[in-house]
Design an enzyme around this catalytic site. Structure first.
Site, PDB file in Angstrom:
ATOM      1  N   CYS A 179      -3.320   0.156  -7.474  1.00 12.32           N
ATOM      2  CA  CYS A 179      -2.195  -0.309  -6.598  1.00 12.32           C
ATOM      3  C   CYS A 179      -2.314  -0.888  -5.436  1.00 12.32           C
ATOM      4  O   CYS A 179      -1.874  -2.011  -4.907  1.00 12.32           O
ATOM      5  CB  CYS A 179      -1.220   1.115  -6.939  1.00 12.32           C
ATOM      6  SG  CYS A 179      -1.824   2.431  -5.533  1.00 12.32           S
ATOM      7  N   HIS A 237       1.102   5.777  -4.326  1.00 14.81           N
ATOM      8  CA  HIS A 237       1.139   4.411  -4.562  1.00 14.81           C
ATOM      9  C   HIS A 237       1.417   3.730  -3.632  1.00 14.81           C
ATOM     10  O   HIS A 237       2.279   3.812  -2.341  1.00 14.81           O
ATOM     11  CB  HIS A 237       2.594   4.406  -5.692  1.00 14.81           C
ATOM     12  CG  HIS A 237       2.758   3.091  -6.386  1.00 14.81           C
ATOM     13  ND1 HIS A 237       1.667   2.417  -6.843  1.00 14.81           N
ATOM     14  CD2 HIS A 237       3.731   2.043  -6.474  1.00 14.81           C
ATOM     15  CE1 HIS A 237       1.964   1.399  -7.280  1.00 14.81           C
ATOM     16  NE2 HIS A 237       3.333   1.233  -7.079  1.00 14.81           N
ATOM     17  N   ASP A 260       6.484  -5.207  -5.980  1.00 21.59           N
ATOM     18  CA  ASP A 260       5.387  -4.691  -6.569  1.00 21.59           C
ATOM     19  C   ASP A 260       4.726  -5.277  -7.496  1.00 21.59           C
ATOM     20  O   ASP A 260       5.081  -5.444  -8.539  1.00 21.59           O
ATOM     21  CB  ASP A 260       5.907  -3.063  -7.112  1.00 21.59           C
ATOM     22  CG  ASP A 260       4.903  -1.919  -7.333  1.00 21.59           C
ATOM     23  OD1 ASP A 260       3.749  -2.458  -7.380  1.00 21.59           O
ATOM     24  OD2 ASP A 260       5.137  -1.011  -7.281  1.00 21.59           O
TER      25      ASP A 260
END
Length: 268
Positions: A179, A237, A260
């Site tokens: 991530c 995250h 994202d």
């Protein structure tokens, strides 16, 4: 003669050819003068990405270095990251990324016509940062197993080497990312295109797969956990936020917008 070119604030970003055409009677002559690149302009009040605070423009557009926070809620680690959005060849790589997307391949004319809209460009880039849609994306994600034959995600410390490797390997996804790597590379690309962008780290993070606004866990009568739910929880995250207005939603939604690039679900 002196010519001045004044582009509208919502102009389509990308490469332009500049041609001078002279008409004299029945004669027409043309001369190619060169190319220029149009970008989003956070200094222009009419641009959708305009951000009024100069300190924020310096930080979220011009700064090539940053810190990414990872770890867990009880032990937060700060990792240095080099965005390098102004390094040689990075702009060409970012513009090529737009032309490799599934959006462009499915309908080039419609795709290019929407490149003056930062929310559209942000969605295209978020899809292209990962290679999970079979779209020549930049990075493949991997969260378990061995990394011995490719780069361990924890060893990356900047975006430039990743984007250069992607180009050198003929736009095959680089292995591997997680991530914070996806978010770091996405920040580089969006800042390069002129969109103010930052990273956000969240601890005790969760992914609600079935969209019922809860994280579901199932147990049998003896208290044994059942592997039924696809919902998941993570130590942390990292994603991005980009600054632009939202005329489609109203002025109350102007400002930082969540993007994202980590491939959790198929991009739509």
């Amino acid at each position: 003669m002196t010519f001045a070119i004044s582009s509208p604030a919502n102009a389509i970003i990308g490469r332009y050819n500049l041609i001078l055409q002279v008409i004299s009677g029945n004669k027409i002559s043309s001369r190619f003068l060169g190319q220029f690149v149009m970008l989003f302009n956070p200094w222009c009040p009419g641009d959708a990405v305009y951000i009024a605070n100069e300190n924020e423009r310096q930080e979220y557009v011009l700064n090539e270095n940053g810190i990414i926070f990872v770890g867990n809620a009880k032990y937060i680690e700060a990792r240095g990251w080099y965005y390098g959005q102004f390094q040689d060849h990075l702009l060409n790589i970012c513009l090529t990324m737009l032309d490799l997307s599934l959006y462009y391949r499915q309908d080039p004319a419609v795709d290019v016509s929407r490149r003056g809209d930062p929310k559209y460009v942000g969605r295209v880039i978020s899809s292209m940062i990962n290679g999970n849609d079979n779209d020549n994306g930049v990075l493949l994600g991997k969260w378990q197993g061995s990394f011995h034959s490719h780069e361990n995600p924890s060893r990356w410390d900047g975006s430039v080497v990743i984007l250069q490797k992607w180009r050198q390997d003929n736009y095959k996804p680089v292995q591997y990312g997680q991530c914070w790597v996806f978010a770091g590379v996405m920040c580089t690309v969006l800042r390069c295109l002129g969109i103010p962008t930052r990273l956000v780290s969240n601890f005790n993070s969760a992914h609600d797969v079935d969209r019922n606004l809860s994280i579901d866990k199932y147990y049998d009568s003896s208290g044994k956990s059942l592997n039924i739910s696809k919902d998941s929880t993570w130590d942390y995250h990292v994603w991005n936020e980009s600054w632009f207005i939202r005329p489609d939603l109203g002025t109350r939604y102007n400002g930082w917008q969540v993007l994202d690039a980590t491939p959790q679900e198929q991009s739509k």
